[in-house]
Enzyme design. Structure first.
Site, PDB file in Angstrom:
ATOM      1  N   CYS A 196      -7.677  12.235  -1.497  1.00 38.54           N
ATOM      2  CA  CYS A 196      -6.401  11.525  -1.566  1.00 38.54           C
ATOM      3  C   CYS A 196      -5.343  12.592  -1.360  1.00 38.54           C
ATOM      4  O   CYS A 196      -5.398  13.647  -2.017  1.00 38.54           O
ATOM      5  CB  CYS A 196      -6.229  10.853  -2.923  1.00 38.54           C
ATOM      6  SG  CYS A 196      -4.569  10.157  -3.170  1.00 38.54           S
ATOM      7  N   CYS A 253      -2.932   9.661   4.698  1.00 42.03           N
ATOM      8  CA  CYS A 253      -3.282   8.835   3.548  1.00 42.03           C
ATOM      9  C   CYS A 253      -4.745   8.453   3.724  1.00 42.03           C
ATOM     10  O   CYS A 253      -5.106   7.822   4.726  1.00 42.03           O
ATOM     11  CB  CYS A 253      -2.387   7.590   3.529  1.00 42.03           C
ATOM     12  SG  CYS A 253      -2.801   6.406   2.248  1.00 42.03           S
ATOM     13  N   ASP A 273       2.544   8.304   4.833  1.00 37.33           N
ATOM     14  CA  ASP A 273       1.729   8.142   3.622  1.00 37.33           C
ATOM     15  C   ASP A 273       2.341   7.018   2.789  1.00 37.33           C
ATOM     16  O   ASP A 273       3.480   6.604   3.022  1.00 37.33           O
ATOM     17  CB  ASP A 273       1.714   9.448   2.795  1.00 37.33           C
ATOM     18  CG  ASP A 273       0.862   9.318   1.530  1.00 37.33           C
ATOM     19  OD1 ASP A 273      -0.252   8.759   1.617  1.00 37.33           O
ATOM     20  OD2 ASP A 273       1.304   9.748   0.446  1.00 37.33           O
ATOM     21  N   SER A 274       1.577   6.566   1.804  1.00 38.22           N
ATOM     22  CA  SER A 274       2.102   5.543   0.902  1.00 38.22           C
ATOM     23  C   SER A 274       3.231   6.100   0.039  1.00 38.22           C
ATOM     24  O   SER A 274       3.980   5.343  -0.556  1.00 38.22           O
ATOM     25  CB  SER A 274       0.975   5.047  -0.009  1.00 38.22           C
ATOM     26  OG  SER A 274       0.484   6.133  -0.774  1.00 38.22           O
ATOM     27  N   GLU A 305       3.183  10.577  -8.266  1.00 33.67           N
ATOM     28  CA  GLU A 305       4.352   9.761  -7.873  1.00 33.67           C
ATOM     29  C   GLU A 305       5.432   9.796  -8.954  1.00 33.67           C
ATOM     30  O   GLU A 305       6.615   9.685  -8.658  1.00 33.67           O
ATOM     31  CB  GLU A 305       3.938   8.308  -7.595  1.00 33.67           C
ATOM     32  CG  GLU A 305       3.308   8.081  -6.230  1.00 33.67           C
ATOM     33  CD  GLU A 305       4.255   8.298  -5.037  1.00 33.67           C
ATOM     34  OE1 GLU A 305       5.427   7.887  -5.100  1.00 33.67           O
ATOM     35  OE2 GLU A 305       3.798   8.878  -4.027  1.00 33.67           O
ATOM     36  N   HIS A 327      -2.459  12.811  -2.304  1.00 32.93           N
ATOM     37  CA  HIS A 327      -1.636  13.107  -3.480  1.00 32.93           C
ATOM     38  C   HIS A 327      -2.249  14.240  -4.322  1.00 32.93           C
ATOM     39  O   HIS A 327      -1.542  14.923  -5.053  1.00 32.93           O
ATOM     40  CB  HIS A 327      -1.504  11.870  -4.378  1.00 32.93           C
ATOM     41  CG  HIS A 327      -0.474  10.881  -3.913  1.00 32.93           C
ATOM     42  ND1 HIS A 327      -0.627  10.134  -2.772  1.00 32.93           N
ATOM     43  CD2 HIS A 327       0.723  10.522  -4.449  1.00 32.93           C
ATOM     44  CE1 HIS A 327       0.437   9.347  -2.631  1.00 32.93           C
ATOM     45  NE2 HIS A 327       1.272   9.557  -3.631  1.00 32.93           N
TER      46      HIS A 327
HETATM   47  N1  DGL Z   1      -2.026   9.299  -0.651  1.00 29.24           N
HETATM   48  C1  DGL Z   1      -2.936   8.236  -0.595  1.00 29.24           C
HETATM   49  C2  DGL Z   1      -4.327   8.594  -0.193  1.00 29.24           C
HETATM   50  O1  DGL Z   1      -4.518   9.644   0.379  1.00 29.24           O
HETATM   51  C3  DGL Z   1      -2.826   7.006  -1.408  1.00 29.24           C
HETATM   52  C4  DGL Z   1      -2.321   6.931  -2.769  1.00 29.24           C
HETATM   53  C5  DGL Z   1      -2.031   5.486  -3.109  1.00 29.24           C
HETATM   54  O2  DGL Z   1      -1.065   4.957  -2.514  1.00 29.24           O
HETATM   55  O3  DGL Z   1      -2.779   4.888  -3.909  1.00 29.24           O
HETATM   56  O4  DGL Z   1      -5.233   7.853  -0.407  1.00 29.24           O
END
Ligand code: DGL
Length: 271
Positions: free
Chosen positions: A183, A72, A9-10, A151, A185
């Site tokens: 997302c 992600c 993931d990012s 984050e 997150h």
């Molecule tokens: N966790 C990520 C997603 O599912 C990306 C969040 C990001 O880096 O902007 O899209």
């Protein structure tokens, strides 16, 4: 043969997928890689997201993983199809499983989708849902600010609830009955999101659904472990391109486990 599953993931968002994957596949080994140093991906140019995701995949292949979950949505939306052509090992994305669950869940056929700027712009969820059921109305909204809250480990309700309520108001006005957390997150904020939208809206966690897809793919090796009474404990290696202490704090809180070691690695050219 036992194999290692890679999850990328990012940043810390993919931990929501790891958490479910660990629960569903207790006998497996995992490597989690978060590109925290270059997070967020959600506002980056497409070419960069492709390149960064490829770097994470190449790194995990050098660590001999057998399967990679692109945990992600942004990377799945922007790069999964192209990347699948490059690699022999299975790459699993998070959009298809979330879209499928939303179609199965909605009664009113009014579905909301929240995600990063890039995910929403890509219209990947709209396409995936409409392939399954054209009669569903989709209302999508970029909520990139939620990524920053996670984050920065700002998940306390006193801070997040007013922000989330304000941000989601346009979707509430559309009388949706189902909301896709598009997302990875966002599940880290799911209890506050649920509170903001009320009990009548069903939240779909695309990462959670993806863990079931992963379980299906791994079912052969799972059978081997299920035949044993003494399953080996889950073994996870944690890697980040960012600050290890910050990563560890969020990961321990979210996974509710003690993490002995988080390794910092460098990928490509830092931006
Ligand atoms: N966790 C990520 C997603 O599912 C990306 C969040 C990001 O880096 O902007 O899209």
């Amino acid at each position: 043969m036992k194999s290692t599953i890679g999850i990328i993931d990012s940043g810390v968002g993919g931990l929501s997928v790891l958490k479910e994957a660990m629960r569903l596949l207790p006998g497996e080994d995992f490597i989690y890689l978060g590109d925290n140093a270059r997070c967020p991906y959600g506002i980056r140019p497409t070419q960069e997201i492709y390149q960064f995701t490829k770097e994470m995949i190449d790194y995990l292949i050098s660590q001999e993983v057998s399967t990679i979950v692109i945990a992600c949505n942004t990377a799945t939306a922007v790069a999964l199809d192209q990347l699948k052509e490059l690699y022999d090992i299975p790459l699993i994305g998070v959009i298809q499983p979330g879209a499928k669950k939303a179609v199965q869940t909605t009664n009113s056929k009014r579905v909301g989708v929240i995600g990063t700027k890039n995910t929403i712009q890509s219209k990947s969820y709209t396409e995936a849902i409409q392939l399954l059921d054209q009669s569903i109305h989709i209302f999508d909204l970029a909520t990139q600010n939620f990524v920053d809250l996670v984050e920065r480990n700002m998940t306390d309700e006193s801070i997040t609830l007013p922000i989330i309520e304000r941000t989601l108001q346009p979707l509430m006005d559309e009388s949706i009955d189902t909301l896709i957390l598009g997302c990875t997150h966002f599940p880290l904020l799911s209890s506050v999101i649920q509170r903001a939208v009320g009990p009548n809206i069903r939240l779909i966690d695309s990462g959670y659904e993806t863990a079931y897809v992963l379980k299906e793919k791994m079912s052969q090796s799972l059978d081997v472990f299920e035949q044993k009474n003494d399953r080996p404990p889950v073994n996870v290696r944690f890697l980040t391109t960012g600050d290890v202490t910050h990563f560890k704090t969020i990961a321990e809180r979210w996974l509710q486990m003690e993490i002995e070691h988080v390794q910092q690695i460098t990928l490509g050219e830092f931006k």
